[in-house]
Design a protein around this motif. Sequence first.
Motif, PDB file in Angstrom:
ATOM      1  N   SER A 139      26.554   3.824 -20.381  1.00  0.00           N
ATOM      2  CA  SER A 139      25.781   3.011 -21.337  1.00  0.00           C
ATOM      3  C   SER A 139      24.725   3.905 -22.006  1.00  0.00           C
ATOM      4  N   GLU A 140      24.206   4.874 -21.266  1.00  0.00           N
ATOM      5  CA  GLU A 140      23.262   5.833 -21.869  1.00  0.00           C
ATOM      6  C   GLU A 140      23.996   6.765 -22.848  1.00  0.00           C
ATOM      7  N   VAL A 141      25.220   7.149 -22.466  1.00  0.00           N
ATOM      8  CA  VAL A 141      26.017   8.014 -23.364  1.00  0.00           C
ATOM      9  C   VAL A 141      26.252   7.285 -24.690  1.00  0.00           C
ATOM     10  N   GLU A 142      26.557   5.999 -24.576  1.00  0.00           N
ATOM     11  CA  GLU A 142      26.842   5.224 -25.794  1.00  0.00           C
ATOM     12  C   GLU A 142      25.636   5.221 -26.739  1.00  0.00           C
ATOM     13  N   LYS A 143      24.437   5.121 -26.166  1.00  0.00           N
ATOM     14  CA  LYS A 143      23.221   5.130 -27.010  1.00  0.00           C
ATOM     15  C   LYS A 143      23.078   6.472 -27.736  1.00  0.00           C
ATOM     16  N   ILE A 144      23.291   7.549 -26.985  1.00  0.00           N
ATOM     17  CA  ILE A 144      23.184   8.892 -27.581  1.00  0.00           C
ATOM     18  C   ILE A 144      24.261   9.053 -28.667  1.00  0.00           C
ATOM     19  N   GLY A 145      25.498   8.628 -28.334  1.00  0.00           N
ATOM     20  CA  GLY A 145      26.618   8.753 -29.280  1.00  0.00           C
ATOM     21  C   GLY A 145      26.367   7.953 -30.548  1.00  0.00           C
ATOM     22  N   THR A 146      25.759   6.771 -30.387  1.00  0.00           N
ATOM     23  CA  THR A 146      25.481   5.917 -31.547  1.00  0.00           C
ATOM     24  C   THR A 146      24.433   6.588 -32.444  1.00  0.00           C
ATOM     25  N   GLU A 147      23.379   7.101 -31.824  1.00  0.00           N
ATOM     26  CA  GLU A 147      22.319   7.773 -32.614  1.00  0.00           C
ATOM     27  C   GLU A 147      22.891   8.984 -33.358  1.00  0.00           C
ATOM     28  N   TRP A 148      23.738   9.728 -32.647  1.00  0.00           N
ATOM     29  CA  TRP A 148      24.326  10.929 -33.255  1.00  0.00           C
ATOM     30  C   TRP A 148      25.182  10.543 -34.469  1.00  0.00           C
ATOM     31  N   LEU A 149      25.999   9.516 -34.285  1.00  0.00           N
ATOM     32  CA  LEU A 149      26.885   9.075 -35.374  1.00  0.00           C
ATOM     33  C   LEU A 149      26.070   8.555 -36.557  1.00  0.00           C
ATOM     34  N   LEU A 150      24.969   7.873 -36.266  1.00  0.00           N
ATOM     35  CA  LEU A 150      24.117   7.356 -37.344  1.00  0.00           C
ATOM     36  C   LEU A 150      23.500   8.516 -38.128  1.00  0.00           C
ATOM     37  N   THR A 151      23.017   9.522 -37.406  1.00  0.00           N
ATOM     38  CA  THR A 151      22.414  10.688 -38.088  1.00  0.00           C
ATOM     39  C   THR A 151      23.474  11.384 -38.951  1.00  0.00           C
ATOM     40  N   GLN A 152      24.661  11.559 -38.384  1.00  0.00           N
ATOM     41  CA  GLN A 152      25.749  12.181 -39.157  1.00  0.00           C
ATOM     42  C   GLN A 152      26.040  11.371 -40.422  1.00  0.00           C
ATOM     43  N   SER A 153      26.139  10.041 -40.233  1.00  0.00           N
ATOM     44  CA  SER A 153      26.520   9.155 -41.343  1.00  0.00           C
ATOM     45  C   SER A 153      25.475   9.194 -42.447  1.00  0.00           C
ATOM     46  N   LYS A 154      24.186   9.152 -42.055  1.00  0.00           N
ATOM     47  CA  LYS A 154      23.122   9.148 -43.063  1.00  0.00           C
ATOM     48  C   LYS A 154      23.140  10.434 -43.880  1.00  0.00           C
ATOM     49  N   GLU A 155      23.355  11.543 -43.178  1.00  0.00           N
ATOM     50  CA  GLU A 155      23.351  12.835 -43.884  1.00  0.00           C
ATOM     51  C   GLU A 155      24.545  12.931 -44.847  1.00  0.00           C
ATOM     52  N   LEU A 156      25.701  12.454 -44.394  1.00  0.00           N
ATOM     53  CA  LEU A 156      26.897  12.519 -45.241  1.00  0.00           C
ATOM     54  C   LEU A 156      26.744  11.600 -46.452  1.00  0.00           C
ATOM     55  N   LYS A 157      26.153  10.434 -46.207  1.00  0.00           N
ATOM     56  CA  LYS A 157      25.936   9.482 -47.302  1.00  0.00           C
ATOM     57  C   LYS A 157      24.972  10.086 -48.335  1.00  0.00           C
TER      58      LYS A 157
END
Length: 339
Positions: A296-314
């Motif tokens: 469940s902690e991994v999921e939080k880290i993975g979600t934050e990472w994906l959000l940062t990636q997505s924002k930068e790509l957008k």
Amino acid sequence: MFSFNMYLHSEGFMLRFARILMCMTVIEHINQAKDTLVSFEILPPLKGKGIAAIYEHLDPLMEFKPAYINVTYHRSEHIFKKNADGSFEKVVIRKRPGTEAICASIMNRYNVDTVPHLICGGFSVQDTEDALLTLSYLGIDNVLVIRGDAAKNETAFEPDPRGHKYAIDLLKQIINLNNGVYLEEELKSTNKTKFSVGVAGYPEKHFEAPNMQTDLLYLKQKVDAGADYIVTQMFFDNKKFFAFEKQCREIGITVPIIPGLKPVTTKKQLMVIPRTFYVDIPSELSNEILKCRDDSEVEKIGTEWLLTQSKELKAAGVPVLHYYTLGKPHVVVNVVKEL
Ligand SMILES: Cc1cc2nc3c(=O)[nH]c(=O)nc-3n(C[C@H](O)[C@H](O)[C@H](O)COP(=O)(O)OP(=O)(O)OC[C@H]3O[C@@H](n4cnc5c(N)ncnc54)[C@H](O)[C@@H]3O)c2cc1C
């Protein structure tokens, strides 16, 4: 009595008519968009599960109005089944059938465009033509053309003896059909299909390619043969995507390049993802994940990472953010709602 005239004015007819009007190809969506779009990729359910599993998966994602939904294709496998007398029998099984029908069901239920994946593996050219005609009759004019990987019992990819060896060969068959050229060349006054075709690209190189330059050369050949856009393999370091995009532009690839994105949600994926997809996980991400006490902690880290990636790509103006949702729609929901 319910007359045809009444049907023409009914809600059911209007909805169906609206569906016909809104059917658009991926490239039309991109060309008409004023901002970065989102798209989601799903797998057909395991045989025995039923279509409801797909709807449960997609329901929470649909509020983000994806431009289209991709549905992957899964070839059949050979397995050896043990008989009562101790002998083994080779049987063919298909764990996730139904890509074309699932696309049609999704279109009907959500009024959204769909992109079935079509692969070379396990298909003869005749099977391919039949599958394409089925899609065309269903009003599905998008297809992502993929070679497919080696079957479980093969050490390297082996095409059907009457099938295609590379994605480009399948692509050429589709372009022929778009020009009204069928396998039976004697057919006259044929209908021209209008498929918009996407192909796969690899920011970290396809694992079989001897080097990046050669891989890019083959990618350019796919584009020159008629691919409208490229969807990338997942990556976890945006620098790799930007470098790939730059290299593509430098060799004259001008079509839209759509980044493929996937969340990391379990510790086990630190091993599985690189081994399965031949991509790196950056040490900043893996170090954080290794510190986690549970998934469940991994999921939080993975979600934050994906959000940062997505924002930068957008912010960089990518045409579409394409999410591999693979059984974790809530993670993707948590990312897309913050964009
Ligand atoms: C976005 C995306 C979606 C996917 N969806 C699916 C799916 O639904 N089902 C599935 O089974 N798999 C899927 N895959 C995985 C895919 O099948 C594998 O990555 C496969 O190994 C390669 O497919 P390709 O279309 O890139 O192949 P190709 O473009 O045919 O390339 C395969 C290899 O051959 C080389 N090559 C290409 N053309 C030539 C040529 N003319 N001569 C010599 N070498 C050449 C390339 O450099 C590469 O190394 C997907 C991958 C991606 C990135």
